[in-house]
Design a protein around this motif. Structure first.
Motif: not given
Length: 307
Positions: A102-122
């Motif tokens: 999906r094409p998305m804005s930079e803010d949306q990408r940063q949101g997904f990056y944040g979720m992935m960082m949280e999942d990786n930490a878990r």
């Protein structure tokens, strides 16, 4: 289904053990009555053999039941670990596919990056906990014994848990009853931090209505350092207070909260405390009345006034 089968197996072995003991009693007493009067030596020998046979049957039944329960805890651990590993991996996979397709804005990408960082930490936390549990079960003493300021370490862990779970300042606090003395213990700071964080994480997870954690730091008269972590969570039934420190053991019957876990947290806590010459105990006045985990460590005797 598996738990029902195991309960049936436990009932079967207990029933079998009772039947075997009863049969042995009947046969042995019959043998003693028939032969004991004519041969006193056989009477004594029969009594000895009878006691040994009954003891062997009881011990065998106990070990069978313990093995079934141990296998049940291990299966529960495997199921929990599978969930703890699979959930963040699936979440990361979904996020990556979304970012790719999906094409998305930079803010949306940063949101997904944040979720992935949280999942990786878990994911990383689960793996580290399993590794620490394996290490704790083999080591008898702390790897490195250096002076550790338990007051500073406790405050650091309290601040960390508040930041991780975005808790209000009044939800987490420390009551310092050491009267300004420096509270120094000898040990491995990373192991002690891991033990404290496990206790605090449990206090948060098992407080579904509202988190309220009080850490009480004190110096006992016997020269030990006492750190009690009190929470206002769901509590622990009295019959399970000692078993919560067993490896893979998880408290059942707490319907008010559904928390996933590995059953290793408090096992690691007690192992670390004992490796440092201390111990860990649990206290609760029942379901819904919170839990107190008490950590005891020998002090180094450096109890001068704080600088």
């Amino acid at each position: 289904m598996n738990s029902t089968r195991r309960r049936g197996a436990i009932a079967f072995f207990l029933t079998l053990g009772v039947c075997l003991v009863a049969t042995a009693v009947v046969l042995q007493f019959g043998w003693i009555i028939v032969n004991g009067k004519r041969f006193p030596v056989l009477l004594v020998l029969g009594i000895v053999l009878f006691i040994l046979m009954i003891a062997g049957m009881i011990i065998n039944t106990i070990f069978l039941v313990r093995e079934i329960r141990r296998n049940e805890r291990q299966d529960s651990f495997l199921n929990s670990v599978t969930h703890e590993l699979k959930t963040p991996i699936a979440s990361i996979q979904l996020s990556l596919e979304t970012l790719q397709q999906r094409p998305m804005s930079e803010d949306q990408r940063q949101g997904f990056y944040g979720m992935m960082m949280e999942d990786n930490a878990r994911l990383l936390a689960t793996v580290e906990q399993i590794l620490r549990a394996g290490d704790a079960s083999h080591r008898k003493s702390a790897r490195h014994r250096l002076p550790v300021d338990l007051r500073a370490l406790t405050l650091e862990c309290l601040n960390d848990i508040a930041r991780r779970h975005q808790l209000r300042p009044e939800a987490v606090r420390m009551e310092d009853r050491a009267q300004g003395a420096a509270v120094i213990v000898a040990g491995d700071v990373e192991d002690l931090r891991s033990a404290l964080m496990n206790v605090l994480e449990n206090a948060v997870k098992y407080s579904p209505v509202g988190v309220r954690i009080i850490a009480e730091l004190d110096l006992a008269r016997d020269g030990r350092v006492s750190l009690k972590i009190n929470d206002s969570g769901v509590g622990i039934p009295a019959a399970m207070l000692k078993r919560v420190f067993h490896r893979f053991y998880r408290v059942t019957g707490r319907d008010s909260v559904n928390v996933k876990g590995t059953g290793l947290g408090l096992f690691i806590v007690r192992s670390v405390m004992r490796q440092h010459g201390g111990d860990a105990t649990a206290q609760s006045f029942g379901p819904g009345k919170g839990t107190t985990i008490s950590l005891w460590l020998p002090s180094t005797g450096q109890h001068g006034e704080k600088a």
